[in-house]
Design a protein around this motif. Structure first.
Motif, PDB file in Angstrom:
ATOM      1  N   ILE A  19       0.883  -1.160   0.000  1.00 52.24           N
ATOM      2  CA  ILE A  19       0.000   0.000   0.000  1.00 52.24           C
ATOM      3  C   ILE A  19       0.922   1.213   0.000  1.00 52.24           C
ATOM      4  O   ILE A  19       1.763   1.373   0.884  1.00 52.24           O
ATOM      5  N   VAL A  20       0.773   2.051  -1.030  1.00 51.39           N
ATOM      6  CA  VAL A  20       1.731   3.130  -1.290  1.00 51.39           C
ATOM      7  C   VAL A  20       0.997   4.466  -1.367  1.00 51.39           C
ATOM      8  O   VAL A  20      -0.101   4.550  -1.939  1.00 51.39           O
ATOM      9  N   CYS A  21       1.611   5.512  -0.813  1.00 52.42           N
ATOM     10  CA  CYS A  21       1.048   6.862  -0.906  1.00 52.42           C
ATOM     11  C   CYS A  21       1.431   7.477  -2.255  1.00 52.42           C
ATOM     12  O   CYS A  21       2.310   6.959  -2.955  1.00 52.42           O
ATOM     13  N   PRO A  22       0.803   8.586  -2.642  1.00 54.80           N
ATOM     14  CA  PRO A  22       1.108   9.215  -3.932  1.00 54.80           C
ATOM     15  C   PRO A  22       2.579   9.603  -4.099  1.00 54.80           C
ATOM     16  O   PRO A  22       3.082   9.663  -5.213  1.00 54.80           O
ATOM     17  N   GLU A  23       3.269   9.865  -3.003  1.00 61.15           N
ATOM     18  CA  GLU A  23       4.682  10.234  -3.074  1.00 61.15           C
ATOM     19  C   GLU A  23       5.595   9.024  -3.270  1.00 61.15           C
ATOM     20  O   GLU A  23       6.790   9.164  -3.471  1.00 61.15           O
ATOM     21  N   GLY A  24       5.022   7.805  -3.179  1.00 59.93           N
ATOM     22  CA  GLY A  24       5.789   6.594  -3.425  1.00 59.93           C
ATOM     23  C   GLY A  24       6.258   5.862  -2.183  1.00 59.93           C
ATOM     24  O   GLY A  24       6.874   4.800  -2.287  1.00 59.93           O
ATOM     25  N   SER A  25       5.961   6.385  -1.000  1.00 63.62           N
ATOM     26  CA  SER A  25       6.357   5.705   0.237  1.00 63.62           C
ATOM     27  C   SER A  25       5.432   4.523   0.508  1.00 63.62           C
ATOM     28  O   SER A  25       4.204   4.630   0.364  1.00 63.62           O
ATOM     29  N   VAL A  26       6.020   3.402   0.919  1.00 64.44           N
ATOM     30  CA  VAL A  26       5.239   2.216   1.277  1.00 64.44           C
ATOM     31  C   VAL A  26       4.673   2.434   2.674  1.00 64.44           C
ATOM     32  O   VAL A  26       5.415   2.640   3.637  1.00 64.44           O
ATOM     33  N   LEU A  27       3.350   2.386   2.773  1.00 65.38           N
ATOM     34  CA  LEU A  27       2.662   2.601   4.046  1.00 65.38           C
ATOM     35  C   LEU A  27       2.423   1.299   4.787  1.00 65.38           C
ATOM     36  O   LEU A  27       2.374   1.277   6.016  1.00 65.38           O
ATOM     37  N   ALA A  28       2.251   0.212   4.041  1.00 66.93           N
ATOM     38  CA  ALA A  28       2.009  -1.106   4.627  1.00 66.93           C
ATOM     39  C   ALA A  28       2.291  -2.160   3.572  1.00 66.93           C
ATOM     40  O   ALA A  28       2.207  -1.894   2.373  1.00 66.93           O
ATOM     41  N   THR A  29       2.618  -3.348   4.034  1.00 62.32           N
ATOM     42  CA  THR A  29       2.867  -4.486   3.145  1.00 62.32           C
ATOM     43  C   THR A  29       2.076  -5.682   3.656  1.00 62.32           C
ATOM     44  O   THR A  29       2.076  -5.962   4.857  1.00 62.32           O
ATOM     45  N   ILE A  30       1.408  -6.372   2.735  1.00 60.17           N
ATOM     46  CA  ILE A  30       0.658  -7.576   3.066  1.00 60.17           C
ATOM     47  C   ILE A  30       1.271  -8.713   2.252  1.00 60.17           C
ATOM     48  O   ILE A  30       1.243  -8.696   1.031  1.00 60.17           O
TER      49      ILE A  30
END
Length: 75
Positions: free
Chosen positions: A57-68
């Motif tokens: 799950i990635v924000c518009p800036e490209g940072s990964v917010l969560a991984t499943i």
């Protein structure tokens, strides 16, 4: 907030160029889990078929917010 859902497996990435608008990260995670469960039921794929794959799950800036991790059973 807009979140994108990228499928990743080591060096391979299947990007989500559209994303969805959610109220918070927990909503994004819940949407992702629902879609993953639906895909597994419809396509009859089990955790073994997704071994090595993750959904980021990635924000518009490209940072990964969560991984499943997709190679494990979801509850």
């Amino acid at each position: 907030m807009r979140c994108f859902f990228h499928l990743v497996n080591g060096a391979e990435t299947i990007p989500d160029d559209t994303g969805i608008e959610v109220s918070n990260l927990e909503s994004a995670r819940a949407c992702a889990l629902d879609v993953i469960n639906d895909l597994r039921q419809e396509a009859e794929y089990g955790p073994q078929d997704w071994k090595g794959w993750s959904l980021n799950i990635v924000c518009p800036e490209g940072s990964v917010l969560a991984t499943i991790a997709l190679g494990i059973a979801l509850h």
